[in-house]
Design an enzyme around this catalytic site. Structure first.
Site: not given
Length: 462
Positions: A172, A194-195, A224
């Protein structure tokens, strides 16, 4: 003669198996392998892959001590699991990248949590009401300006040494890291992962009252900052959103965000989350600490207590990761073949030319979200085949939520420009473009303070 045929068949199967294994043997390089959680998590996933048996795992980190610990633990589980992989480690990046087929990046620079505290808390002293300090807002800018230059150096080596390798980034701030890399190195096979999308697998079965195997969904946006666009029942084709809305308040008021052991409060981190759902009518993929970083009004509704609780527990876990095997034992549980991250199944799908769909990847926009400009790195589903990762168009993306996404476009572009040109003034313009910054004088003072405070990392700006 019958015996001859029998043993010939056995021999043929063994030879064929060996040939198949040799075909699938790959060099998989983990850059940042000494990082807590990342290195061992990915190694555990590789050990569970029968398809990649015989491959070489190359561990690289500039921290020799952390690298040594990672390799020691990996080798011990390799023996226990009888995993057929070669594991080597090196602090030389150029050595690590030789003949690499797949490069997986997850790095941080400096003392992660000391710097993160500065990113988050110093802007607050200048009146900037940022909810968190990792990906968006001023904290996301300072984090980006520290971490992107070394990632660009890594990618420059990849382009020089193994230009055909597939590169996957976990570092990130995902939006800004991926935009900078794909701007400077547009020919690299570079994908951000990204999880956060895994929240759908955990939440949708309860919300929709069915097994996950019966759910088809699409999600997308910016990393996000994504929303669930569609959810359907596979057996009936019915829209799942009516029952999601019916169950929303009851489910999320009771949900404990403790799947990673970071929070134990029911309904935690759902202030911004609920506001977005109620006003924009789409389910966000993640929680307040991430969502709130991009919204100027988030500070007024965010669950600040839960964000602090999450951060404190996450910090404790990371700083004690190697001291307690309970933090990493589950990565090597061969009774549970689920992977920790999606990157190894993605690699298998590329090798297999599977054509299967992946729920979320971060790639440059090529009309995938029509309300965002091309080149901005978006988070969308993708098709996987022998030619790599191909984003999927999300038709009729909601324009109302798209306006929120567009508020980040200029910030992302200016961050990349500031880093590539080493420009302090452009970094200042990136602050002024950010929705959570509302005072030009404070922004200038903040930037000067942070460049001095983090001069070992931001001193290149002029």
């Amino acid at each position: 003669f019958i015996y001859f045929l029998f043993f010939t068949e056995i021999f043929y199967k063994r030879v064929s198996s060996g040939i198949s294994k040799r075909i699938n043997m790959k060099n998989i390089v983990l850059i940042g392998a000494g990082s807590q959680n990342f290195g061992l998590g990915i190694i555990g996933d590789i050990f569970k892959s029968q398809f990649l048996e015989g491959s070489k795992i190359v561990l690289h980190d500039i921290n020799a001590n952390a690298l040594k610990i990672t390799q020691k633990i990996a080798n011990s589980f390799k023996e226990k699991m009888k995993a057929d992989f070669e594991i080597i480690s090196t602090t030389s990046r150029k050595e690590a990248l030789k003949e690499a087929d797949y490069c997986i990046i997850s790095i941080e620079v400096g003392n992660r949590f000391d710097l993160w505290d500065q990113d988050w808390k110093i802007p607050l002293q200048y009146g900037v009401k940022q909810v968190y300090g990792e990906n968006g807002g001023p904290g996301g800018l300072f984090h980006s300006m520290r971490i992107i230059p070394p990632i660009l150096d890594i990618c420059e080596d990849i382009q020089s040494i193994c230009p055909n390798a597939y590169v996957f980034n976990f570092s990130n701030p995902m939006q800004r890291v991926c935009h900078a890399v794909t701007t400077k190195f547009p020919e690299l096979k570079f994908t951000g992962l990204c999880h956060e999308i895994a929240s759908m697998e955990r939440q949708l079965p309860s919300l929709m009252e069915t097994n996950f195997s019966n759910i088809e969904f699409l999600a997308g946006g910016l990393n996000h900052f994504s929303i669930l666009l569609q959810a359907k029942y596979k057996d009936t084709g019915k829209d799942g959103y009516p029952i999601i809305r019916k169950n929303f308040n009851n489910y999320f008021s009771k949900l404990v965000n403790g799947h990673e052991g970071f929070s134990s409060k029911p309904g935690a981190e759902r202030g911004v989350f609920k506001k977005l759902f109620n006003d924009y009518h789409y389910l966000p993929i993640t929680t307040d600490s991430h969502l709130g970083e991009y919204l100027q009004w988030a500070y007024s509704v965010a669950d600040h207590d839960a964000i602090l609780d999450f951060y404190d527990n996450y910090k404790i876990r990371c700083l004690n990761f190697y001291n307690d095997s309970k933090f990493y034992n589950h990565f090597f549980d061969d009774e549970n073949m689920e992977t920790h991250e999606r990157v190894i199944p993605i690699i298998e799908s590329i090798i297999n030319n599977s054509g299967q769909q992946e729920a979320a990847v971060n790639v440059p926009n090529r009309g995938f979200i029509d309300c965002l400009p091309n080149g901005i790195v978006v988070e969308v589903p993708a098709k996987l085949d022998k030619d790599g990762v191909h984003g999927i168009v999300l038709e009729d993306y909601p324009k109302s939520f798209g306006t929120l996404l567009n508020s980040q476009v200029g910030v992302i572009q200016l961050t990349t420009e500031a880093i590539l040109n080493k420009s302090k003034h452009t970094a200042y313009l990136a602050l002024l473009a950010d929705p959570v910054v509302d005072n030009a004088i404070s922004a200038e003072r903040l930037l000067n303070n942070m460049i001095e405070t983090q001069k070992d990392f931001l001193g290149y700006l002029n």
